[in-house]
Design a protein around this motif. Structure first.
Motif, PDB file in Angstrom:
ATOM      1  N   SER A 278       3.309  -1.087  12.829  1.00 52.37           N
ATOM      2  CA  SER A 278       2.340  -1.119  11.628  1.00 52.37           C
ATOM      3  C   SER A 278       1.976  -2.560  11.569  1.00 52.37           C
TER       4      SER A 278
ATOM      5  N   THR B   4      -4.011   0.544   8.938  1.00 53.69           N
ATOM      6  CA  THR B   4      -4.589   1.257   7.870  1.00 53.69           C
ATOM      7  C   THR B   4      -5.670   0.448   7.267  1.00 53.69           C
TER       8      THR B   4
ATOM      9  N   LEU C 273       8.838   9.344  13.447  1.00 51.25           N
ATOM     10  CA  LEU C 273       9.698   8.592  12.195  1.00 51.25           C
ATOM     11  C   LEU C 273       8.751   8.063  11.622  1.00 51.25           C
TER      12      LEU C 273
ATOM     13  N   HIS D  98      -1.793  -3.548  10.760  1.00 51.77           N
ATOM     14  CA  HIS D  98      -2.570  -3.750   9.353  1.00 51.77           C
ATOM     15  C   HIS D  98      -3.411  -5.109   9.259  1.00 51.77           C
TER      16      HIS D  98
ATOM     17  N   SER E  72       7.905   4.549  14.113  1.00 50.90           N
ATOM     18  CA  SER E  72       6.945   3.469  13.702  1.00 50.90           C
ATOM     19  C   SER E  72       7.879   2.540  12.649  1.00 50.90           C
ATOM     20  N   THR E  73       7.573   1.200  13.287  1.00 46.76           N
ATOM     21  CA  THR E  73       8.195   0.235  12.310  1.00 46.76           C
ATOM     22  C   THR E  73       7.272  -0.784  11.934  1.00 46.76           C
ATOM     23  N   CYS E  74       7.658  -1.567  10.858  1.00 46.79           N
ATOM     24  CA  CYS E  74       6.739  -2.623  10.355  1.00 46.79           C
ATOM     25  C   CYS E  74       6.914  -3.735  10.954  1.00 46.79           C
TER      26      CYS E  74
ATOM     27  N   VAL F 114      -2.756   5.201  -3.473  1.00 44.22           N
ATOM     28  CA  VAL F 114      -1.509   5.416  -4.016  1.00 44.22           C
ATOM     29  C   VAL F 114      -1.866   5.052  -5.532  1.00 44.22           C
TER      30      VAL F 114
ATOM     31  N   PHE G  88       0.842  -1.174  -0.061  1.00 48.36           N
ATOM     32  CA  PHE G  88       0.127   0.021  -0.063  1.00 48.36           C
ATOM     33  C   PHE G  88       0.765   1.244   0.215  1.00 48.36           C
TER      34      PHE G  88
ATOM     35  N   GLU H 298      -0.653   0.782  14.349  1.00 47.04           N
ATOM     36  CA  GLU H 298      -1.142   1.528  13.318  1.00 47.04           C
ATOM     37  C   GLU H 298      -1.961   0.356  12.421  1.00 47.04           C
TER      38      GLU H 298
ATOM     39  N   CYS I  76       2.882   8.679   2.598  1.00 48.91           N
ATOM     40  CA  CYS I  76       4.475   8.434   2.689  1.00 48.91           C
ATOM     41  C   CYS I  76       4.896   7.897   1.119  1.00 48.91           C
TER      42      CYS I  76
ATOM     43  N   GLY J  81      11.246   5.202   4.613  1.00 47.10           N
ATOM     44  CA  GLY J  81      12.215   4.219   5.048  1.00 47.10           C
ATOM     45  C   GLY J  81      11.856   3.457   6.288  1.00 47.10           C
ATOM     46  N   GLU J  82      12.354   2.203   6.582  1.00 48.02           N
ATOM     47  CA  GLU J  82      12.096   1.661   7.817  1.00 48.02           C
ATOM     48  C   GLU J  82      13.170   2.065   8.915  1.00 48.02           C
ATOM     49  N   PRO J  83      12.831   2.608   9.783  1.00 45.26           N
ATOM     50  CA  PRO J  83      13.793   3.238  10.960  1.00 45.26           C
ATOM     51  C   PRO J  83      14.839   1.965  11.463  1.00 45.26           C
TER      52      PRO J  83
ATOM     53  N   LEU K 118      -6.901   4.134   4.104  1.00 44.73           N
ATOM     54  CA  LEU K 118      -5.755   4.182   3.254  1.00 44.73           C
ATOM     55  C   LEU K 118      -5.875   5.355   2.447  1.00 44.73           C
TER      56      LEU K 118
HETATM   57  N1  SAH Z   1       8.439   1.982   7.801  1.00 46.60           N
HETATM   58  C1  SAH Z   1       7.666   2.151   8.976  1.00 46.60           C
HETATM   59  C2  SAH Z   1       7.436   3.790   8.896  1.00 46.60           C
HETATM   60  C3  SAH Z   1       6.913   4.549   7.679  1.00 46.60           C
HETATM   61  S1  SAH Z   1       5.229   4.346   7.199  1.00 46.60           S
HETATM   62  C4  SAH Z   1       6.363   1.356   9.159  1.00 46.60           C
HETATM   63  O1  SAH Z   1       6.362   0.759   8.263  1.00 46.60           O
HETATM   64  O2  SAH Z   1       5.787   1.494  10.174  1.00 46.60           O
HETATM   65  C5  SAH Z   1       4.320   4.901   8.423  1.00 46.60           C
HETATM   66  C6  SAH Z   1       3.076   4.430   8.398  1.00 46.60           C
HETATM   67  O3  SAH Z   1       2.222   4.955   7.314  1.00 46.60           O
HETATM   68  C7  SAH Z   1       3.082   3.008   8.391  1.00 46.60           C
HETATM   69  O4  SAH Z   1       2.144   2.678   9.563  1.00 46.60           O
HETATM   70  C8  SAH Z   1       2.633   2.666   7.048  1.00 46.60           C
HETATM   71  O5  SAH Z   1       2.136   1.236   7.170  1.00 46.60           O
HETATM   72  C9  SAH Z   1       1.704   3.709   6.810  1.00 46.60           C
HETATM   73  N2  SAH Z   1       1.226   3.931   5.477  1.00 46.60           N
HETATM   74  C10 SAH Z   1       2.086   3.564   4.496  1.00 46.60           C
HETATM   75  N3  SAH Z   1       1.393   3.998   3.068  1.00 46.60           N
HETATM   76  C11 SAH Z   1       0.224   4.168   3.408  1.00 46.60           C
HETATM   77  C12 SAH Z   1      -0.819   4.612   2.812  1.00 46.60           C
HETATM   78  N4  SAH Z   1      -1.053   4.660   1.390  1.00 46.60           N
HETATM   79  N5  SAH Z   1      -1.863   4.944   3.247  1.00 46.60           N
HETATM   80  C13 SAH Z   1      -2.111   5.012   4.624  1.00 46.60           C
HETATM   81  N6  SAH Z   1      -1.066   4.605   5.456  1.00 46.60           N
HETATM   82  C14 SAH Z   1       0.246   4.307   4.937  1.00 46.60           C
END
Ligand code: SAH
Length: 354
Positions: free
Chosen positions: A216, A260, A157, A218, A193-195, A294, A115, A258, A335, A161-163, A291
């Motif tokens: 994250s 989405t 953050l 989801h 924020s990390t995946c 994109v 996403f 988080e 993002c 990128g993935e911190p 969401l």
């Molecule tokens: N890599 C990190 C931080 C960056 S993204 C992570 O994965 O957490 C920050 C947040 O935005 C994450 O929760 C990510 O899943 C979410 N995100 C990314 N693209 C998005 C989109 N198109 N719509 C809604 N949330 C999105």
């Protein structure tokens, strides 16, 4: 590319200035100038010292190339150029309690979430600690902030990128941004924020930086999660939850998930109930967001009323949750969208500014 002076801690800067045969108070002058967002060439120090520094270090590691202001809510989106021409982006969201800046930690990303626009071109390179810090320093300066009266009060953050895929630089950044005497943003005002990179989540719990750890999620099962997040093939949700519990144990900080909401994927009532079951009794909070669509991706946002129903179902189960407004959607708030829209355009054929 030359080195980045803003990578250095206060102590390292002192040692550098001493090694150049300069008096100690020069280090103080340099440090305060940099923290105010000045370029090396703008520092009020002897020309010979400025020259010695610019010979080794980038004069302006991060500069604002363009600013977009949302007509809806005043959110500002920045396109930054790095010294090697790479592009990154950031957002400043304005709330009643202060301004939150979203910073990037890498150029691109290699996590591959379906996403997300940041990962479309893969990871180009990691940002240094100073490049992450400079995003804040130059926005604080642009907004008229000082060290005493910061225009940037909170940091997330959550940019590209993935911190935790850039662990050492991110931890160095966190130590420098929170340091007393500098821009000094408290750990409690910072969210990372990390995946869900489990080993790094565990390592981070030992660093003594009590920030808001955000994961994250989801999805509620590993199979469903793997449909949109490749990292789910590596770490299980159960391992993530254990790492979160460990973070709480070590820091006393509640953690955040988080989630989405994606139409036809994870946004039905049954998903809300499964999520509540997964998180029941845990010291956590859930941030729901619809969401941000994109254009390169086929996934669709859950409808507003579906999102509200999801929130109510969670709350009815006693889960603390909020449905976030998507801010700055008229300026490509999601993002990586801004950078992605520049890459391939005539002025930036390879995603670089030259
Ligand atoms: N890599 C990190 C931080 C960056 S993204 C992570 O994965 O957490 C920050 C947040 O935005 C994450 O929760 C990510 O899943 C979410 N995100 C990314 N693209 C998005 C989109 N198109 N719509 C809604 N949330 C999105």
């Amino acid at each position: 590319m030359k080195s980045i002076l803003q990578d250095l801690s206060r102590g390292e800067l002192n040692a550098l200035v001493e090694s150049l045969g300069e008096k100690k108070f020069r280090a103080e002058q340099i440090y305060l100038g940099l923290m105010q967002g000045k370029k090396i060439s703008e520092l009020n120090i002897p020309a010979s010292l400025r020259a010695a520094l610019t010979e080794r270090f980038e004069d302006e590691p991060v500069r604002i190339l363009e600013t977009f202001v949302s007509q809806e809510d005043g959110t500002e989106k920045f396109l930054f150029a790095l010294a090697d021409g790479n592009l990154i982006e950031g957002v400043l969201m304005k709330y009643k309690y202060g301004n939150t800046q979203c910073v990037s930690t890498q150029v691109g990303c290699r996590m591959g979430c379906k996403f997300c626009a940041s990962t479309l071109g893969g990871r180009v390179r990691d940002l240094t600690a100073g490049e992450i810090l400079c995003q804040i320093l130059c926005v604080n300066r642009k907004e008229g902030g000082t060290l005493k009266e910061r225009a940037v009060t909170n940091v997330v953050l959550m940019g590209s990128g993935e911190p935790f895929d850039n662990y050492e630089n991110v931890v160095r950044f966190l130590r420098n941004v929170t340091a007393e005497g500098g821009i000094a943003i408290g750990a409690r005002n910072i969210s990372l924020s990390t995946c869900g990179l489990v080993p790094e989540m565990r390592k981070f719990a030992e660093e003594g930086i009590p920030l808001n750890l955000t994961v994250s999620l989801h999805a509620t099962t590993d199979e469903e999660r793997a449909r949109t997040m490749p990292i789910a093939n590596k770490y299980k949700i159960s391992e993530i939850l254990e790492a979160c519990a460990n973070y709480f144990e070590k820091t006393g900080r509640r953690y955040i998930f988080e989630y989405t909401l994606i139409s036809g994927e994870n946004a039905d009532e049954k998903h809300a109930l499964a999520l509540a079951k997964l998180l029941k009794g845990k010291p956590c909070h859930v941030n729901l967001i619809r969401l941000n669509e994109v254009k390169e991706r086929s996934l669709r946002a859950a409808e507003e009323k579906t999102a509200r129903r999801f929130l109510e179902a969670l709350e009815a189960q006693g889960i603390s949750a909020t449905l976030r407004r998507s801010m700055g959607s008229d300026i490509g708030g999601a993002c990586g969208q801004l950078r992605a829209s520049y890459i391939g355009s005539q002025n930036f054929p390879d995603g670089k500014f030259s």
